[in-house]
Motif scaffolding. Structure first.
Motif, PDB file in Angstrom:
ATOM      1  N   GLN A   7       0.825  -1.210   0.000  1.00 36.33           N
ATOM      2  CA  GLN A   7       0.000   0.000   0.000  1.00 36.33           C
ATOM      3  C   GLN A   7       0.859   1.260   0.000  1.00 36.33           C
ATOM      4  OE1 GLN A   7      -3.245   0.147  -0.558  1.00 36.33           O
ATOM      5  NE2 GLN A   7      -3.184  -2.089  -0.756  1.00 36.33           N
ATOM      6  N   ALA A   8       1.937   1.238   0.772  1.00 39.89           N
ATOM      7  CA  ALA A   8       2.825   2.399   0.808  1.00 39.89           C
ATOM      8  C   ALA A   8       3.465   2.632  -0.554  1.00 39.89           C
ATOM      9  CB  ALA A   8       3.889   2.206   1.879  1.00 39.89           C
ATOM     10  N   ALA A   9       3.920   1.553  -1.207  1.00 43.02           N
ATOM     11  CA  ALA A   9       4.545   1.681  -2.525  1.00 43.02           C
ATOM     12  C   ALA A   9       3.551   2.215  -3.551  1.00 43.02           C
ATOM     13  CB  ALA A   9       5.098   0.335  -2.973  1.00 43.02           C
ATOM     14  N   ALA A  10       2.334   1.684  -3.531  1.00 42.20           N
ATOM     15  CA  ALA A  10       1.330   2.130  -4.492  1.00 42.20           C
ATOM     16  C   ALA A  10       0.976   3.607  -4.281  1.00 42.20           C
ATOM     17  CB  ALA A  10       0.079   1.263  -4.375  1.00 42.20           C
ATOM     18  N   THR A  11       0.836   3.998  -3.019  1.00 48.62           N
ATOM     19  CA  THR A  11       0.500   5.395  -2.724  1.00 48.62           C
ATOM     20  C   THR A  11       1.625   6.333  -3.137  1.00 48.62           C
ATOM     21  OG1 THR A  11      -0.897   4.728  -0.862  1.00 48.62           O
ATOM     22  CG2 THR A  11      -0.132   7.014  -0.890  1.00 48.62           C
ATOM     23  N   ALA A  12       2.858   5.966  -2.795  1.00 49.06           N
ATOM     24  CA  ALA A  12       3.997   6.812  -3.156  1.00 49.06           C
ATOM     25  C   ALA A  12       4.112   6.937  -4.671  1.00 49.06           C
ATOM     26  CB  ALA A  12       5.283   6.233  -2.571  1.00 49.06           C
ATOM     27  N   ALA A  13       3.916   5.826  -5.376  1.00 48.46           N
ATOM     28  CA  ALA A  13       4.006   5.851  -6.838  1.00 48.46           C
ATOM     29  C   ALA A  13       2.927   6.747  -7.442  1.00 48.46           C
ATOM     30  CB  ALA A  13       3.899   4.435  -7.376  1.00 48.46           C
ATOM     31  N   ARG A  14       1.717   6.633  -6.930  1.00 47.38           N
ATOM     32  CA  ARG A  14       0.641   7.496  -7.451  1.00 47.38           C
ATOM     33  C   ARG A  14       0.946   8.964  -7.182  1.00 47.38           C
ATOM     34  NH1 ARG A  14      -2.874   3.405  -4.670  1.00 47.38           N
ATOM     35  NH2 ARG A  14      -3.430   1.871  -6.266  1.00 47.38           N
ATOM     36  N   ASN A  15       1.506   9.250  -6.008  1.00 48.79           N
ATOM     37  CA  ASN A  15       1.854  10.635  -5.693  1.00 48.79           C
ATOM     38  C   ASN A  15       2.919  11.180  -6.631  1.00 48.79           C
ATOM     39  OD1 ASN A  15       0.051  10.628  -3.561  1.00 48.79           O
ATOM     40  ND2 ASN A  15       1.608  10.222  -1.999  1.00 48.79           N
ATOM     41  N   LEU A  16       3.705  10.278  -7.241  1.00 48.47           N
ATOM     42  CA  LEU A  16       4.742  10.681  -8.193  1.00 48.47           C
ATOM     43  C   LEU A  16       4.236  10.672  -9.630  1.00 48.47           C
ATOM     44  CD1 LEU A  16       7.777   8.782  -6.605  1.00 48.47           C
ATOM     45  CD2 LEU A  16       7.418  11.264  -6.656  1.00 48.47           C
ATOM     46  N   GLY A  17       2.946  10.418  -9.795  1.00 48.02           N
ATOM     47  CA  GLY A  17       2.352  10.502 -11.116  1.00 48.02           C
ATOM     48  C   GLY A  17       2.212   9.195 -11.864  1.00 48.02           C
ATOM     49  N   THR A  19       0.562   5.486 -12.759  1.00 49.81           N
ATOM     50  CA  THR A  19      -0.722   4.794 -12.690  1.00 49.81           C
ATOM     51  C   THR A  19      -0.513   3.435 -12.050  1.00 49.81           C
ATOM     52  OG1 THR A  19      -1.541   5.904 -14.679  1.00 49.81           O
ATOM     53  CG2 THR A  19      -2.644   3.858 -14.035  1.00 49.81           C
ATOM     54  N   VAL A  20      -1.195   3.189 -10.948  1.00 48.68           N
ATOM     55  CA  VAL A  20      -1.060   1.907 -10.235  1.00 48.68           C
ATOM     56  C   VAL A  20      -2.464   1.405  -9.904  1.00 48.68           C
ATOM     57  CG1 VAL A  20      -0.084   0.686  -8.264  1.00 48.68           C
ATOM     58  CG2 VAL A  20       1.107   2.679  -9.211  1.00 48.68           C
ATOM     59  N   THR A  21      -2.854   0.310 -10.543  1.00 46.34           N
ATOM     60  CA  THR A  21      -4.181  -0.260 -10.291  1.00 46.34           C
ATOM     61  C   THR A  21      -4.129  -1.667  -9.716  1.00 46.34           C
ATOM     62  OG1 THR A  21      -4.295  -1.105 -12.559  1.00 46.34           O
ATOM     63  CG2 THR A  21      -5.196   1.106 -12.154  1.00 46.34           C
ATOM     64  N   ASP A  22      -3.011  -2.369  -9.960  1.00 45.15           N
ATOM     65  CA  ASP A  22      -2.957  -3.780  -9.549  1.00 45.15           C
ATOM     66  C   ASP A  22      -1.548  -4.147  -9.076  1.00 45.15           C
ATOM     67  OD1 ASP A  22      -3.773  -6.390  -9.128  1.00 45.15           O
ATOM     68  OD2 ASP A  22      -3.435  -6.998 -11.209  1.00 45.15           O
ATOM     69  N   PRO A  23      -1.096  -3.568  -7.960  1.00 47.70           N
ATOM     70  CA  PRO A  23       0.259  -3.882  -7.493  1.00 47.70           C
ATOM     71  C   PRO A  23       0.396  -5.353  -7.132  1.00 47.70           C
ATOM     72  CG  PRO A  23      -0.982  -2.708  -5.802  1.00 47.70           C
ATOM     73  CD  PRO A  23      -1.813  -2.661  -7.045  1.00 47.70           C
ATOM     74  N   SER A  24       1.533  -5.933  -7.530  1.00 50.33           N
ATOM     75  CA  SER A  24       1.756  -7.369  -7.344  1.00 50.33           C
ATOM     76  C   SER A  24       3.112  -7.612  -6.700  1.00 50.33           C
ATOM     77  CB  SER A  24       1.698  -8.073  -8.707  1.00 50.33           C
ATOM     78  OG  SER A  24       2.040  -9.429  -8.599  1.00 50.33           O
ATOM     79  N   VAL A  25       3.157  -8.436  -5.655  1.00 49.88           N
ATOM     80  CA  VAL A  25       4.414  -8.737  -4.969  1.00 49.88           C
ATOM     81  C   VAL A  25       5.223  -9.735  -5.795  1.00 49.88           C
ATOM     82  CG1 VAL A  25       5.464  -9.721  -2.900  1.00 49.88           C
ATOM     83  CG2 VAL A  25       3.445  -8.263  -2.696  1.00 49.88           C
ATOM     84  N   LEU A  26       6.448  -9.359  -6.143  1.00 46.72           N
ATOM     85  CA  LEU A  26       7.340 -10.234  -6.894  1.00 46.72           C
ATOM     86  C   LEU A  26       8.226 -11.061  -5.983  1.00 46.72           C
ATOM     87  CD1 LEU A  26       8.539  -7.761  -9.688  1.00 46.72           C
ATOM     88  CD2 LEU A  26       6.700  -9.458  -9.820  1.00 46.72           C
ATOM     89  N   TYR A  27       8.569 -10.496  -4.836  1.00 48.71           N
ATOM     90  CA  TYR A  27       9.553 -11.142  -3.956  1.00 48.71           C
ATOM     91  C   TYR A  27       9.437 -10.516  -2.579  1.00 48.71           C
ATOM     92  CZ  TYR A  27      14.145 -12.451  -2.050  1.00 48.71           C
ATOM     93  OH  TYR A  27      15.150 -12.925  -1.267  1.00 48.71           O
ATOM     94  N   GLU A  28       9.701 -11.335  -1.564  1.00 50.26           N
ATOM     95  CA  GLU A  28       9.670 -10.799  -0.207  1.00 50.26           C
ATOM     96  C   GLU A  28      10.693 -11.494   0.659  1.00 50.26           C
ATOM     97  OE1 GLU A  28       6.395  -9.689   3.231  1.00 50.26           O
ATOM     98  OE2 GLU A  28       6.062 -11.438   1.956  1.00 50.26           O
ATOM     99  N   ALA A  29      11.539 -10.726   1.304  1.00 45.88           N
ATOM    100  CA  ALA A  29      12.473 -11.213   2.311  1.00 45.88           C
ATOM    101  C   ALA A  29      12.733 -10.031   3.234  1.00 45.88           C
ATOM    102  CB  ALA A  29      13.745 -11.753   1.679  1.00 45.88           C
ATOM    103  N   PHE A  30      13.964  -9.488   3.180  1.00 44.09           N
ATOM    104  CA  PHE A  30      14.235  -8.295   3.979  1.00 44.09           C
ATOM    105  C   PHE A  30      13.651  -7.047   3.316  1.00 44.09           C
ATOM    106  CE2 PHE A  30      17.530 -11.214   5.458  1.00 44.09           C
ATOM    107  CZ  PHE A  30      17.302 -11.140   6.820  1.00 44.09           C
ATOM    108  N   THR A  32      10.301  -5.939   0.487  1.00 47.41           N
ATOM    109  CA  THR A  32       9.156  -6.340  -0.327  1.00 47.41           C
ATOM    110  C   THR A  32       9.313  -5.678  -1.690  1.00 47.41           C
ATOM    111  OG1 THR A  32       7.736  -6.485   1.630  1.00 47.41           O
ATOM    112  CG2 THR A  32       6.647  -6.372  -0.513  1.00 47.41           C
ATOM    113  N   VAL A  33       9.303  -6.488  -2.749  1.00 46.60           N
ATOM    114  CA  VAL A  33       9.497  -5.996  -4.108  1.00 46.60           C
ATOM    115  C   VAL A  33       8.142  -6.054  -4.814  1.00 46.60           C
ATOM    116  CG1 VAL A  33      10.727  -6.317  -6.285  1.00 46.60           C
ATOM    117  CG2 VAL A  33      11.879  -6.782  -4.105  1.00 46.60           C
ATOM    118  N   VAL A  34       7.666  -4.896  -5.255  1.00 46.00           N
ATOM    119  CA  VAL A  34       6.298  -4.763  -5.764  1.00 46.00           C
ATOM    120  C   VAL A  34       6.309  -4.265  -7.210  1.00 46.00           C
ATOM    121  CG1 VAL A  34       4.021  -3.766  -5.332  1.00 46.00           C
ATOM    122  CG2 VAL A  34       5.608  -4.099  -3.415  1.00 46.00           C
TER     123      VAL A  34
END
Length: 301
Positions: A7-17, A19-30, A32-34
């Motif tokens: 949610q933080a990544a999607a919000t930050a990206a939208r604030n930077l202009g 378009t984010v409608t369907d963020p998807s996690v690619l990888y997670e460890a130390f 989170t890659v979205v």
């Protein structure tokens, strides 16, 4: 943590202009890659580490250092996953998290992992990094070992009290050697010290449909060559040396490698408090702990 990071990544990206409608996690460890679909952008959001495992410097400084290095590498025409050109070349902060944005690359799903081949290419990476003109700090990945060991507690079946006692005693010997360049070079004056990837580059060579690309330079640092091979084992170290010799480049020093392997083991052991949050870490910690118990005390220093 995952949902918060997404949610933080999607919000930050939208604030930077973006378009984010369907963020998807690619990888997670130390981190989170979205993938910020449908934008061709990936956000990497490091987790907030607890207590003694928190970085001593602001995350944005570490992330900006990575961006600066990778931008320089891309400008040299080197095969790296570049930062996204669709947003400013700076970390973004949202909901208490700091993140960076990268160009989405398509992974070749048919490719089999080739760690020997990747390791043989690390000398080529080192030969390019040595030219980096910017300033880098000394061995940043090791800065959490001291605080982590000071706060460490035994976890039966994973990290015993005798393990904690030995690790603290070893760090008392190694700390003056490993925490400053002057201290290190006083003990190892012939070491090859230079800019490094900092975090197991052989495991961070992504095979994309357009070819292999180096990624994840968040631990970029100054240090001995051997740190980038820490914990790899003798077969992969041999692959590195063969790759280095074929290019007329420096090979690994076995004594330094032994110390770096120990430092990597200690770095892994201090992650034990994260196991309740990330249970998958337990197997890796057990593996490193078993290898570490067979190593000479303090790497023979």
């Amino acid at each position: 943590m995952t949902e918060t990071a997404v949610q933080a990544a999607a919000t930050a990206a939208r604030n930077l202009g973006l378009t984010v409608t369907d963020p998807s996690v690619l990888y997670e460890a130390f981190s989170t890659v979205v993938h910020l679909l449908p934008s061709p952008v990936v956000a990497r959001v490091p987790m907030n580490l607890p207590g003694a495992l928190q970085e001593p410097e602001p995350a944005v400084r570490r992330q900006q250092r990575e961006l600066d290095v990778v931008v320089w590498m891309a400008e040299q025409g080197l095969p790296v996953v570049p930062p996204s050109p669709l947003v400013p070349l700076a970390p973004a902060e949202q909901d208490g998290l700091s993140m960076t944005f990268w160009t989405y690359v398509e992974v070749d799903q048919a490719a089999e992992p080739d760690y020997v081949g990747a390791t043989a290419r690390v000398p080529e990476l080192h030969a390019q990094l040595v030219k980096y003109p910017g300033e880098l700090p000394w061995m940043t990945p090791l800065r959490l070992i001291g605080p982590g060991l000071a706060a460490a507690e035994a976890v039966p079946g994973l990290l015993e009290q005798e393990d904690v006692d030995r690790a603290r005693a070893e760090w008392k010997v190694l700390e003056p050697i490993l925490t400053s360049r002057a201290g290190f070079e006083a003990v190892f004056p012939s070491a090859t010290v230079q800019p490094l990837h900092g975090d197991a580059p052989s495991w961070n060579l992504i095979t994309t449909v357009d070819g292999p690309l180096w990624a994840d330079f968040e631990d970029v640092t100054i240090g001995p060559l051997e740190w980038d091979l820490a914990g790899f084992g003798p077969d992969l170290c041999q692959a590195y040396d063969e790759g280095a010799r074929s290019r007329g480049l420096p090979t690994l020093d076995p004594q330094i490698q032994q110390v770096m392997d120990l430092a990597r083991a200690l770095q892994v052991l201090v992650c034990t408090p994260l196991v309740p949050q990330f249970p998958a870490l337990a197997d890796g910690i057990r593996m490193f702990a078993a290898q570490w118990r067979d190593m000479p005390f303090a790497g023979g220093c």
